[in-house]
Design an enzyme around this catalytic site. Structure first.
Site, short mmCIF file in Angstrom:
data_model
loop_
_atom_site.label_atom_id
_atom_site.label_comp_id
_atom_site.label_asym_id
_atom_site.label_seq_id
_atom_site.Cartn_x
_atom_site.Cartn_y
_atom_site.Cartn_z
N HIS A 1 0.83 -1.21 0.00
CA HIS A 1 0.00 0.00 0.00
C HIS A 1 0.87 1.26 0.00
O HIS A 1 0.61 2.20 -0.76
CB HIS A 1 -0.90 -0.03 1.24
CG HIS A 1 -1.70 1.21 1.47
ND1 HIS A 1 -3.03 1.34 1.09
CD2 HIS A 1 -1.37 2.41 2.04
CE1 HIS A 1 -3.47 2.54 1.42
NE2 HIS A 1 -2.49 3.21 2.00
N GLU A 2 1.90 1.27 0.83
CA GLU A 2 2.76 2.45 0.91
C GLU A 2 3.59 2.63 -0.36
O GLU A 2 3.79 3.75 -0.83
CB GLU A 2 3.66 2.35 2.14
CG GLU A 2 2.93 2.24 3.47
CD GLU A 2 1.92 3.36 3.69
OE1 GLU A 2 2.08 4.45 3.11
OE2 GLU A 2 0.95 3.13 4.44
N HIS B 1 1.48 4.20 -2.92
CA HIS B 1 1.40 5.66 -2.75
C HIS B 1 2.55 6.34 -3.49
O HIS B 1 2.35 7.35 -4.18
CB HIS B 1 1.50 6.02 -1.26
CG HIS B 1 0.18 6.08 -0.55
ND1 HIS B 1 -0.91 6.74 -1.05
CD2 HIS B 1 -0.21 5.56 0.65
CE1 HIS B 1 -1.93 6.64 -0.21
NE2 HIS B 1 -1.52 5.92 0.83
#
Length: 292
Positions: A144-145, A148
């Site tokens: 997820h990071e 980003h």
């Protein structure tokens, strides 16, 4: 709500303070000495609007390291640290970005990514995340990071914040000039600058419109979280690990992050127009309904 309120208030006050400083330096007098100079005002608004956002972006990584107490993993000291670095490297290669710096910070379950550039970002996970999640779930959070970063979310949020700040500065001064002109109609005295109506109106509107702009920025931030969740599922090749991670986060105390990195964290405040993250339930539903 208290943390969200303080976060929004800080951003609003920055614009307001810059406006007051500009008045003291005579900028407002220059803008209105021969009627409102819209071209000069737009240039002033752009500098005011994007200046702070760009500076914040450029210092985001060192600020995050200092405020969250991040310890960089330069040389892994344990199998867990080696696994974290290897996982970040794997996802970075898949996403086509440079290897981010990797770090750990003390705290409840959370993680964040930050940095001005895709190829020199930072991914940090908390000790609480490592202690309370399975490796597959932590892997999903890391994905997820990295998503980003690959999506360019740090730059996107900076641009959106800059645009909204520019709107606030420009609109408040146009309205302030109109209010001041109305209050001073029929005044035969020669005036070499804006009156009290202009000053008061622009300060008040910098604050009021600043809160309205924060709601718009928060909405964009929430949409970005859905994309990062989907990005994590794509990097892992399936969506269930991300769903499991979100479900577990929903049952754990969300680790609080410093204001400078809160919008990049995996968890966030819920149920508010100023929330940077959607409710966990909505994020899980979006993943479950996504085609893959």
């Amino acid at each position: 709500m208290k943390r969200i309120f303080l976060f929004v208030l800080t951003n609003v006050l920055v614009v307001a303070v810059l406006g007051i400083v500009a008045s003291l330096l005579g900028v407002n007098r220059f803008l209105t000495q021969n009627g409102l100079n819209l071209g000069a005002l737009l240039g002033f608004a752009l500098i005011m609007g994007f200046g702070g956002s760009i500076i914040s972006l450029l210092i985001s990584k060192p600020m995050a390291k200092a405020s969250a107490g991040v310890r960089l993993i330069n040389e892994p000291q344990s199998p867990d640290e080696a696994w974290i670095v290897a996982t970040v490297r794997k996802f970075a290669d898949q996403a086509g970005i440079g290897m981010p710096e990797v770090g750990i910070f003390e705290g409840e379950p959370n993680a964040f990514a930050t940095g001005a550039f895709k190829n020199s970002a930072l991914v940090a996970v908390s000790t609480g995340l490592l202690q309370n999640m399975t490796r597959e779930e932590v892997e999903a959070v890391i994905g997820h990071e990295v998503a980003h970063i690959a999506n360019g979310d740090m730059v996107t949020m900076t641009l959106i914040q800059g645009v909204m700040n520019t709107f606030v500065v420009f609109a408040s001064r146009v309205i302030g000039y109109a209010v001041d002109s109305f209050l001073r109609r029929g005044d035969d005295r020669e005036s070499s600058g804006p009156g009290i109506g202009y000053m008061v109106t622009t300060i008040v509107l910098d604050i009021v419109l600043g809160f309205a702009a924060a709601i718009v920025v928060a909405w964009f931030s929430r949409q970005r979280e859905f994309r990062a969740d989907a990005g994590a599922a794509q990097l892992m090749g399936r969506k269930q690990p991300m769903i499991n991670a979100l479900a577990r986060l929903g049952g754990l105390p969300a680790g609080e992050l410093p204001k400078a990195v809160e919008a990049m964290g995996i968890t966030g405040k819920l149920g508010s127009l100023f929330a940077t993250h959607p409710p966990i339930e909505q994020r899980i539903a979006a993943l479950q309904n996504a085609q893959q």
